[in-house]
Design an enzyme around this catalytic site. Structure first.
Site, PDB file in Angstrom:
ATOM      1  N   LYS A 111     -12.098 -92.403   0.353  1.00 52.55           N
ATOM      2  CA  LYS A 111     -12.003 -91.060   0.931  1.00 52.55           C
ATOM      3  C   LYS A 111     -11.631 -90.090  -0.190  1.00 52.55           C
ATOM      4  CE  LYS A 111      -9.888 -88.278   4.546  1.00 52.55           C
ATOM      5  NZ  LYS A 111      -9.834 -87.102   3.665  1.00 52.55           N
ATOM      6  N   ASP A 113     -10.775 -86.396  -1.922  1.00 52.84           N
ATOM      7  CA  ASP A 113      -9.958 -85.241  -1.547  1.00 52.84           C
ATOM      8  C   ASP A 113     -10.485 -84.003  -2.256  1.00 52.84           C
ATOM      9  OD1 ASP A 113      -7.971 -83.654  -0.532  1.00 52.84           O
ATOM     10  OD2 ASP A 113      -6.421 -84.343  -1.910  1.00 52.84           O
ATOM     11  N   GLU A 161      -6.152 -91.375  -1.297  1.00 54.93           N
ATOM     12  CA  GLU A 161      -5.822 -90.759  -0.010  1.00 54.93           C
ATOM     13  C   GLU A 161      -6.123 -91.686   1.159  1.00 54.93           C
ATOM     14  OE1 GLU A 161      -6.996 -86.838   2.671  1.00 54.93           O
ATOM     15  OE2 GLU A 161      -7.819 -87.085   0.662  1.00 54.93           O
TER      16      GLU A 161
END
Length: 324
Positions: A43, A45, A184
């Site tokens: 994921k 950011d 993250e």
């Protein structure tokens, strides 16, 4: 890389290229799904972007539908080098720290929002989906097929446009490793599902700590002159904004002063939520804060929230709910 007609999906009709595609948004869940039908990625950011490649031009469109082409010159330049006739790449623009982790604050500074040693050329795009290619709308295809075509299109790119790699691993183990390395979180995608705009359980995000975006509806002044004590936050539920608590950490003294200056420009006497708070300054619901938190209380309030940055601006009301 020269475009090859062999990449083009057979029997796909010629479709008009959409001017904009609302992105598919991952649903926040507590645990990674299990099963061979799920693919996993890091994921990232950053800012969610769609890169539209057309004959003679490249456009970069934000999640909110704004044209930010001039803010990402290195991505535009590399998109032109792909030598594609028409395509839409879905991805996340990021700046990486020394450990190779995406850092949203560094990205904002590279875009010129704050003084920085980072240059716009340091911004790279991690592309994770291909929505349109060579006259064909690919959104109807399953994720595994879109992924195959994306890998072919980006086979040789390693500069400003990178392929967001799929990780062959058990989801829970991948999450554990991602969190241990300070990432993250992770994204899980169902290999057999088509691309659907809006929030969907075909894409699922699992974060190391919960992280989401909330509308700022006011603030409480700090005892330090010119600074903020707490941000007052709201979330949209059932079509209306509902107060979800205050956030009083996560910024530097300088950032606090700048944030207060922004909020004072949009003060209002009419609160956007049903809230009475002595000494509070209410604002128009135009700025969006990205907040990290541990959980929700039984009363629907954020537990241990920490401010991570702005994902919106009041001159255009750009709203970034969550990057992916």
């Amino acid at each position: 890389m020269a475009r090859s007609s062999s990449n083009k999906p057979p029997e796909a009709p010629t479709d008009s290229m959409p001017a904009r595609v609302d992105p598919c948004v991952a649903m926040l869940v507590d645990k990674p799904p299990k099963g061979p039908e799920w693919a996993f990625e890091v994921k990232w950011d950053g800012y969610r972007l769609a890169v539209h490649i057309e004959p003679g031009r490249v456009r970069i469109i934000t999640r909110g539908g704004y044209d930010w082409t001039n803010r990402f010159p290195s991505i535009v330049a590399e998109a032109r080098q792909l030598r594609l006739t028409t395509a839409i790449l879905d991805g996340e623009a990021v700046v990486l720290d020394e450990q190779g982790r995406s850092d949203f604050g560094m990205l904002q500074r590279a875009l010129g929002r704050r003084p920085s040693a980072h240059e716009p050329g340091e911004i790279i795009l991690f592309a994770f989906d291909l929505l349109y290619f060579d006259g064909c709308d690919l959104r109807r295809l399953p994720q595994r097929e879109r992924r195959r075509l994306l890998e072919q299109v980006l086979a040789e790119r390693k500069d400003a446009i990178h392929l967001s790699e799929e990780v062959e691993a058990d989801g829970e183990e991948f999450l554990r490793v991602a969190c241990a390395h300070g990432l993250e979180g992770i994204i899980a995608k169902h290999r057999e599902r088509p691309y659907r705009s809006g929030r969907t359980d075909a894409w699922r995000k699992i974060t190391c700590t919960r992280r989401d975006s909330f509308v700022i509806v006011g603030f409480e002044p700090s005892t330090v002159t010119g600074a903020i004590g707490r941000l007052l936050l709201a979330a949209r539920r059932g079509g209306e904004l509902v107060y979800v608590g205050g956030c009083g950490t996560g910024w530097t003294r300088e950032e606090s002063v700048k944030l207060r200056e922004l909020l004072e420009e949009i003060e209002t006497d009419a609160p956007a939520v049903n809230l009475k708070r002595k000494g509070a300054v209410f604002t128009q619901p135009l700025l969006v804060a990205e907040v990290e938190y541990r959980a929700w209380t039984d009363e629907g309030r954020l537990r241990h929230p920490s401010f991570k940055g702005l994902r919106g601006h009041h001159d255009g009301v750009e709203i970034f709910d969550q990057s992916t």
